[in-house]
Design a protein around this motif. Structure first.
Motif, PDB file in Angstrom:
ATOM      1  N   LYS A   1       0.822  -1.210   0.000  1.00 16.89           N
ATOM      2  CA  LYS A   1       0.000   0.000   0.000  1.00 16.89           C
ATOM      3  C   LYS A   1       0.860   1.266   0.000  1.00 16.89           C
ATOM      4  O   LYS A   1       0.478   2.284  -0.578  1.00 16.89           O
ATOM      5  CB  LYS A   1      -0.920  -0.002   1.222  1.00 16.89           C
ATOM      6  N   THR A   2       1.997   1.239   0.663  1.00 21.33           N
ATOM      7  CA  THR A   2       2.850   2.430   0.763  1.00 21.33           C
ATOM      8  C   THR A   2       4.119   2.298  -0.075  1.00 21.33           C
ATOM      9  O   THR A   2       5.032   3.111   0.057  1.00 21.33           O
ATOM     10  CB  THR A   2       3.256   2.674   2.225  1.00 21.33           C
ATOM     11  N   LEU A   3       4.188   1.307  -0.939  1.00 17.99           N
ATOM     12  CA  LEU A   3       5.405   1.041  -1.703  1.00 17.99           C
ATOM     13  C   LEU A   3       5.882   2.248  -2.500  1.00 17.99           C
ATOM     14  O   LEU A   3       7.052   2.631  -2.443  1.00 17.99           O
ATOM     15  CB  LEU A   3       5.176  -0.157  -2.635  1.00 17.99           C
ATOM     16  N   GLY A   4       4.985   2.863  -3.254  1.00 19.16           N
ATOM     17  CA  GLY A   4       5.383   3.980  -4.101  1.00 19.16           C
ATOM     18  C   GLY A   4       5.922   5.156  -3.310  1.00 19.16           C
ATOM     19  O   GLY A   4       6.952   5.743  -3.653  1.00 19.16           O
ATOM     20  N   VAL A   5       5.234   5.504  -2.239  1.00 21.15           N
ATOM     21  CA  VAL A   5       5.667   6.628  -1.400  1.00 21.15           C
ATOM     22  C   VAL A   5       7.024   6.350  -0.793  1.00 21.15           C
ATOM     23  O   VAL A   5       7.918   7.212  -0.790  1.00 21.15           O
ATOM     24  CB  VAL A   5       4.623   6.890  -0.289  1.00 21.15           C
ATOM     25  N   ARG A   6       7.204   5.132  -0.277  1.00 19.29           N
ATOM     26  CA  ARG A   6       8.480   4.786   0.352  1.00 19.29           C
ATOM     27  C   ARG A   6       9.631   4.809  -0.644  1.00 19.29           C
ATOM     28  O   ARG A   6      10.683   5.404  -0.387  1.00 19.29           O
ATOM     29  CB  ARG A   6       8.381   3.401   0.998  1.00 19.29           C
ATOM     30  N   VAL A   7       9.453   4.151  -1.777  1.00 21.58           N
ATOM     31  CA  VAL A   7      10.546   4.035  -2.743  1.00 21.58           C
ATOM     32  C   VAL A   7      10.968   5.395  -3.268  1.00 21.58           C
ATOM     33  O   VAL A   7      12.164   5.686  -3.409  1.00 21.58           O
ATOM     34  CB  VAL A   7      10.142   3.094  -3.896  1.00 21.58           C
ATOM     35  N   ARG A   8      10.011   6.278  -3.543  1.00 19.95           N
ATOM     36  CA  ARG A   8      10.382   7.599  -4.057  1.00 19.95           C
ATOM     37  C   ARG A   8      11.123   8.415  -3.001  1.00 19.95           C
ATOM     38  O   ARG A   8      12.127   9.079  -3.306  1.00 19.95           O
ATOM     39  CB  ARG A   8       9.131   8.339  -4.540  1.00 19.95           C
ATOM     40  N   ALA A   9      10.652   8.373  -1.758  1.00 15.84           N
ATOM     41  CA  ALA A   9      11.329   9.120  -0.697  1.00 15.84           C
ATOM     42  C   ALA A   9      12.726   8.568  -0.450  1.00 15.84           C
ATOM     43  O   ALA A   9      13.693   9.330  -0.301  1.00 15.84           O
ATOM     44  CB  ALA A   9      10.501   9.066   0.583  1.00 15.84           C
ATOM     45  N   GLN A  10      12.857   7.256  -0.415  1.00 12.89           N
ATOM     46  CA  GLN A  10      14.159   6.642  -0.199  1.00 12.89           C
ATOM     47  C   GLN A  10      15.105   6.934  -1.356  1.00 12.89           C
ATOM     48  O   GLN A  10      16.308   7.154  -1.146  1.00 12.89           O
ATOM     49  CB  GLN A  10      13.981   5.131  -0.004  1.00 12.89           C
ATOM     50  N   SER A  11      14.576   6.953  -2.556  1.00 11.95           N
ATOM     51  CA  SER A  11      15.408   7.242  -3.734  1.00 11.95           C
ATOM     52  C   SER A  11      15.925   8.674  -3.720  1.00 11.95           C
ATOM     53  O   SER A  11      17.070   8.938  -4.090  1.00 11.95           O
ATOM     54  CB  SER A  11      14.606   6.981  -5.017  1.00 11.95           C
ATOM     55  N   ASP A  12      15.084   9.601  -3.300  1.00 12.40           N
ATOM     56  CA  ASP A  12      15.521  11.003  -3.218  1.00 12.40           C
ATOM     57  C   ASP A  12      16.690  11.147  -2.253  1.00 12.40           C
ATOM     58  O   ASP A  12      17.680  11.846  -2.540  1.00 12.40           O
ATOM     59  CB  ASP A  12      14.355  11.885  -2.762  1.00 12.40           C
ATOM     60  N   THR A  13      16.608  10.475  -1.122  1.00 11.53           N
ATOM     61  CA  THR A  13      17.703  10.541  -0.151  1.00 11.53           C
ATOM     62  C   THR A  13      18.942   9.829  -0.682  1.00 11.53           C
ATOM     63  O   THR A  13      20.072  10.300  -0.505  1.00 11.53           O
ATOM     64  CB  THR A  13      17.270   9.916   1.189  1.00 11.53           C
ATOM     65  N   ALA A  14      18.740   8.685  -1.334  1.00 11.79           N
ATOM     66  CA  ALA A  14      19.869   7.935  -1.895  1.00 11.79           C
ATOM     67  C   ALA A  14      20.624   8.779  -2.927  1.00 11.79           C
ATOM     68  O   ALA A  14      21.861   8.721  -3.007  1.00 11.79           O
ATOM     69  CB  ALA A  14      19.377   6.643  -2.527  1.00 11.79           C
ATOM     70  N   GLN A  15      19.904   9.563  -3.711  1.00 10.22           N
ATOM     71  CA  GLN A  15      20.551  10.434  -4.702  1.00 10.22           C
ATOM     72  C   GLN A  15      21.465  11.435  -4.010  1.00 10.22           C
ATOM     73  O   GLN A  15      22.612  11.643  -4.429  1.00 10.22           O
ATOM     74  CB  GLN A  15      19.485  11.163  -5.516  1.00 10.22           C
ATOM     75  N   ARG A  16      20.987  12.033  -2.946  1.00 13.33           N
ATOM     76  CA  ARG A  16      21.806  13.004  -2.213  1.00 13.33           C
ATOM     77  C   ARG A  16      23.030  12.340  -1.590  1.00 13.33           C
ATOM     78  O   ARG A  16      24.141  12.891  -1.624  1.00 13.33           O
ATOM     79  CB  ARG A  16      20.968  13.686  -1.123  1.00 13.33           C
ATOM     80  N   ILE A  17      22.844  11.151  -1.053  1.00 14.33           N
ATOM     81  CA  ILE A  17      23.959  10.433  -0.444  1.00 14.33           C
ATOM     82  C   ILE A  17      24.997  10.051  -1.495  1.00 14.33           C
ATOM     83  O   ILE A  17      26.208  10.200  -1.282  1.00 14.33           O
ATOM     84  CB  ILE A  17      23.437   9.187   0.297  1.00 14.33           C
ATOM     85  N   ALA A  18      24.540   9.569  -2.648  1.00  8.60           N
ATOM     86  CA  ALA A  18      25.469   9.183  -3.714  1.00  8.60           C
ATOM     87  C   ALA A  18      26.296  10.375  -4.187  1.00  8.60           C
ATOM     88  O   ALA A  18      27.508  10.274  -4.405  1.00  8.60           O
ATOM     89  CB  ALA A  18      24.696   8.572  -4.877  1.00  8.60           C
ATOM     90  N   GLU A  19      25.651  11.520  -4.341  1.00  8.81           N
ATOM     91  CA  GLU A  19      26.370  12.713  -4.791  1.00  8.81           C
ATOM     92  C   GLU A  19      27.375  13.183  -3.733  1.00  8.81           C
ATOM     93  O   GLU A  19      28.492  13.602  -4.062  1.00  8.81           O
ATOM     94  CB  GLU A  19      25.368  13.817  -5.115  1.00  8.81           C
ATOM     95  N   PHE A  20      26.987  13.086  -2.455  1.00  7.70           N
ATOM     96  CA  PHE A  20      27.900  13.464  -1.371  1.00  7.70           C
ATOM     97  C   PHE A  20      29.124  12.556  -1.350  1.00  7.70           C
ATOM     98  O   PHE A  20      30.269  13.013  -1.276  1.00  7.70           O
ATOM     99  CB  PHE A  20      27.170  13.405  -0.034  1.00  7.70           C
ATOM    100  N   LEU A  21      28.900  11.253  -1.428  1.00  2.00           N
ATOM    101  CA  LEU A  21      30.002  10.298  -1.357  1.00  2.00           C
ATOM    102  C   LEU A  21      30.916  10.407  -2.568  1.00  2.00           C
ATOM    103  O   LEU A  21      32.141  10.242  -2.460  1.00  2.00           O
ATOM    104  CB  LEU A  21      29.456   8.875  -1.241  1.00  2.00           C
ATOM    105  N   THR A  22      30.339  10.691  -3.729  1.00  2.00           N
ATOM    106  CA  THR A  22      31.142  10.821  -4.948  1.00  2.00           C
ATOM    107  C   THR A  22      32.191  11.920  -4.816  1.00  2.00           C
ATOM    108  O   THR A  22      33.300  11.817  -5.346  1.00  2.00           O
ATOM    109  CB  THR A  22      30.224  11.115  -6.154  1.00  2.00           C
ATOM    110  N   ASN A  23      31.851  12.958  -4.088  1.00  2.00           N
ATOM    111  CA  ASN A  23      32.747  14.113  -3.961  1.00  2.00           C
ATOM    112  C   ASN A  23      33.629  14.062  -2.716  1.00  2.00           C
ATOM    113  O   ASN A  23      34.363  15.017  -2.440  1.00  2.00           O
ATOM    114  CB  ASN A  23      31.911  15.400  -3.942  1.00  2.00           C
ATOM    115  N   HIS A  24      33.587  12.967  -1.973  1.00  2.00           N
ATOM    116  CA  HIS A  24      34.388  12.887  -0.745  1.00  2.00           C
ATOM    117  C   HIS A  24      35.758  12.290  -1.041  1.00  2.00           C
ATOM    118  O   HIS A  24      35.880  11.279  -1.755  1.00  2.00           O
ATOM    119  CB  HIS A  24      33.662  12.049   0.308  1.00  2.00           C
TER     120      HIS A  24
END
Length: 372
Positions: free
Chosen positions: A245-268
């Motif tokens: 029931k909450t799959l779409g909401v969860r995956v999109r929110a988690q993906s948004d955070t994952a994008q920020r984390i990936a960009e942060f780690l790439t530049n470290h």
């Protein structure tokens, strides 16, 4: 229909007698016959069929755009049942970078039984073509792959499979139908570990197969599902349905955070490389844009300094739980080579991250303090 609406409608099946909005859990293992020794409905015993499991299976088929869904007691049970439906002497073509349990099943269980297999880099279509044998029956893709997040071109691989008279199976656990619909891209079967994103709360074990059509092979797998009893309990089915029931909401929110984390780690400066479909430098960027609606919430990072430095880093984290599995609401991190064991081919400095629903700023701060 948008995915969020589809997910809710697919799991919203009011009881026609009581009108309850939340479907009940049918725990009974057996069903009574009437005075004439006849069954009042299609159910006789819960191993071959159960109302709660059937409801989940219909939901799974709807989410992936397939004709038939089947629920299993685990992702490995789903995979094993599909391989069991093949015959000794058949050949399976498998991704080089795949969940380590899949080749383990082929090597330790099915190879002695007579099934042969070849591992190939699914990114290399010519290598895939060259690895197909006359007796190849299944091309098994996993995209994004585990743990390197490589991307396979599902349209092209499905076509290669069909040209050879084989079927294409896609492990869609990481992308979920929110971000990727393999059947629409030509695949014949979709596999899920429903333990992960579909249930979404790290509290249920399950697996699934969704078939494009009701074919002879589909019926063979259904037969084995019932005969072997590799099925989930009604309560586990109910938990997966609730999570969907909450799959779409969860995956999109988690993906948004994952994008920020990936960009942060790439530049470290302490990071050697980051593997994530949302980065512009991902080598399969064009395929990602064609077949995925988002990059997902899984990423892998290779830390400079080898395994020792990678283990030191995760030892300093406070918000990421050091644990196996993925797709839950909590963020997890693990040293993948340790989890896979002594035969692992995963780089020793690689850490696999499953991004949860914590606030992105808090997770970034935790990563920063552990790396510095």
């Amino acid at each position: 229909m948008h995915f969020d609406t589809l997910a809710l409608r697919a799991t919203h099946q009011p009881d026609p007698i009581t009108g309850v909005v939340v479907p009940p859990i049918h725990l009974s293992t057996t069903y009574a016959r009437n005075e004439a020794n006849e069954l009042p409905g299609p159910y006789i015993y819960t191993r071959p069929n159960n109302p709660t499991r059937e409801a989940l299976e219909k939901t799974l088929a709807m989410l992936e755009g397939g004709a038939v869904g089947m629920a299993f007691g685990s992702g490995q049970a789903a995979t094993m049942t599909l391989f069991q439906a093949l015959s000794p002497g058949d050949h399976v073509l498998l991704s080089t970078d795949a969940y380590y349990g899949t080749p383990a099943l082929l090597e330790q269980v099915f190879h002695p039984w007579g099934l042969t297999y070849t591992r190939v880099d699914m990114r290399d279509l010519e290598a895939v073509r060259a690895s197909i044998h006359e007796n190849t029956r299944v091309l098994w893709c996993e995209t994004p792959s585990n743990p390197m997040l490589d991307i396979a071109d599902l349209r092209s691989i499905s076509q290669l499979a069909h040209d050879a008279g084989a079927i294409c199976v896609c492990d869609n656990t990481w992308a979920t139908p929110v971000l990727q619909r393999p059947i629409e891209l030509g695949c014949d079967v979709v596999m899920h570990s429903t333990t992960k994103y579909l249930s979404g709360h790290s509290d249920v074990l399950g697996g699934a197969l969704i078939f494009k059509e009701e074919a002879e092979f589909t019926q063979r797998v259904r037969l084995l599902q019932g005969l072997s009893g590799a099925v989930p309990s009604p309560f586990d089915c109910w938990l997966v349905s609730r999570g969907i029931k909450t799959l779409g909401v969860r995956v999109r929110a988690q993906s948004d955070t994952a994008q920020r984390i990936a960009e942060f780690l790439t530049n470290h400066l302490a990071v050697e490389s980051v593997h994530y479909p949302g980065l512009e430098n991902h080598p399969q960027r064009s395929i990602i844009q064609q077949q995925m609606k988002g990059p997902g919430a899984m990423l892998s990072v290779q830390v400079k300094g080898g395994a020792d430095e990678a283990l030191r880093f995760i030892g300093k984290l406070t918000l990421f739980t050091r644990a196996t599995s993925l797709g839950g609401v909590e963020s997890l991190i693990e040293h993948r080579a340790t989890a896979e064991g002594p035969n692992s081919i995963t780089p020793k400095n690689l850490l696999r991250i499953s991004v949860g629903l914590e606030h992105a700023d808090d997770l970034l701060a935790d990563l920063a303090q552990a790396l510095d």
